[in-house]
Design a protein around this motif. Structure first.
Motif, PDB file in Angstrom:
ATOM      1  N   TYR A  38      22.223 -45.187 -77.041  1.00 49.61           N
ATOM      2  CA  TYR A  38      22.877 -44.699 -78.245  1.00 49.61           C
ATOM      3  C   TYR A  38      24.284 -45.274 -78.246  1.00 49.61           C
ATOM      4  O   TYR A  38      25.069 -45.007 -77.347  1.00 49.61           O
ATOM      5  N   THR A  40      27.879 -45.786 -80.261  1.00 49.18           N
ATOM      6  CA  THR A  40      28.745 -45.283 -81.319  1.00 49.18           C
ATOM      7  C   THR A  40      29.848 -46.296 -81.571  1.00 49.18           C
ATOM      8  O   THR A  40      30.503 -46.745 -80.637  1.00 49.18           O
ATOM      9  N   GLN A  76      26.686 -43.721 -85.243  1.00 43.83           N
ATOM     10  CA  GLN A  76      25.926 -43.913 -84.004  1.00 43.83           C
ATOM     11  C   GLN A  76      24.594 -44.567 -84.350  1.00 43.83           C
ATOM     12  O   GLN A  76      23.950 -44.182 -85.320  1.00 43.83           O
ATOM     13  N   GLN A  78      20.841 -46.322 -82.572  1.00 44.69           N
ATOM     14  CA  GLN A  78      19.967 -46.402 -81.404  1.00 44.69           C
ATOM     15  C   GLN A  78      19.683 -47.893 -81.212  1.00 44.69           C
ATOM     16  O   GLN A  78      18.960 -48.497 -81.991  1.00 44.69           O
ATOM     17  N   GLU A 124      23.179 -43.855 -71.157  1.00 42.68           N
ATOM     18  CA  GLU A 124      22.316 -43.325 -72.205  1.00 42.68           C
ATOM     19  C   GLU A 124      23.042 -43.413 -73.541  1.00 42.68           C
ATOM     20  O   GLU A 124      22.445 -43.722 -74.559  1.00 42.68           O
ATOM     21  N   LYS A 125      24.354 -43.141 -73.499  1.00 41.29           N
ATOM     22  CA  LYS A 125      25.189 -43.219 -74.693  1.00 41.29           C
ATOM     23  C   LYS A 125      26.425 -44.014 -74.327  1.00 41.29           C
ATOM     24  O   LYS A 125      26.954 -43.880 -73.228  1.00 41.29           O
ATOM     25  N   SER A 127      30.188 -45.720 -76.198  1.00 49.38           N
ATOM     26  CA  SER A 127      31.070 -45.763 -77.352  1.00 49.38           C
ATOM     27  C   SER A 127      31.842 -47.072 -77.319  1.00 49.38           C
ATOM     28  O   SER A 127      32.457 -47.410 -76.314  1.00 49.38           O
ATOM     29  N   TYR A 141      31.355 -45.130 -71.353  1.00 56.00           N
ATOM     30  CA  TYR A 141      30.076 -44.433 -71.215  1.00 56.00           C
ATOM     31  C   TYR A 141      30.084 -43.540 -69.985  1.00 56.00           C
ATOM     32  O   TYR A 141      30.937 -43.665 -69.111  1.00 56.00           O
TER      33      TYR A 141
END
Length: 166
Positions: A38, A40, A76, A78, A124-125, A127, A141
């Motif tokens: 993910y 952003t 955001q 995927q 996992e995510k 920015s 992250y």
């Protein structure tokens, strides 16, 4: 016999319709082998292009963002990527080996940034953020392996700019 009390009226309650957060836009190619992060966009401008390649590769490949689209500021997405399987002969194939990626980003205002040696498998995510001192974009992250926040600030650079003002 006593009269039974009149039943009290139960007030009609309106069940609120659950407000669902829209699923993030998907970029990249979703295949059975693909993994995703993910991502952003925390830059001040929209993203027009995102390219990924195995670190040290020579071909940036296809833009992950569809040509009519962009990733807006604060949006955001995927981001799907497919780990390469071609390096099984020449390298150590232990299960702990991680594949590093280089990322190239082009913003709507024409700036290009490259971020090197990204361990996408450890996040996992992420920015995408701007370092205002060095004017480079980097990823911030939470490391899955170390359980702490990390960033790629040391392996980022701006490769071209639409304006050369100081």
């Amino acid at each position: 016999p006593e009269a039974t009390a009149a039943p009290t009226a139960v007030p009609v309650t309106v069940t609120p319709v659950p407000t669902s957060t829209p699923a993030p836009k998907v970029i990249g190619v979703k295949t059975t082998d693909a993994k995703f992060v993910y991502l952003t966009n925390s830059l001040s401008s929209d993203l027009r292009e995102i390219y990924l390649m195995t670190s040290g590769g020579e071909d940036w490949g296809k833009n992950l963002i569809p040509s009519e689209s962009s990733v807006k500021g604060a949006e955001q997405v995927q981001m799907y990527y497919t780990p390469s399987t071609e390096s099984t002969d020449s390298e150590d194939t232990s299960s702990t080996s991680t594949e590093l990626y280089d990322m190239k980003i082009v913003t709507s205002d024409g700036n290009t940034y490259e971020i090197y040696s990204i361990d996408l498998g450890d996040m996992e995510k992420a920015s995408l953020t701007m370092d205002t001192d060095s004017e480079t974009a980097y990823l911030r992250y939470m490391s899955l392996s170390e359980k702490k926040e990390k960033d790629t600030r040391d392996n980022s650079q701006q490769t071209s700019s639409s304006d050369d003002e100081s």
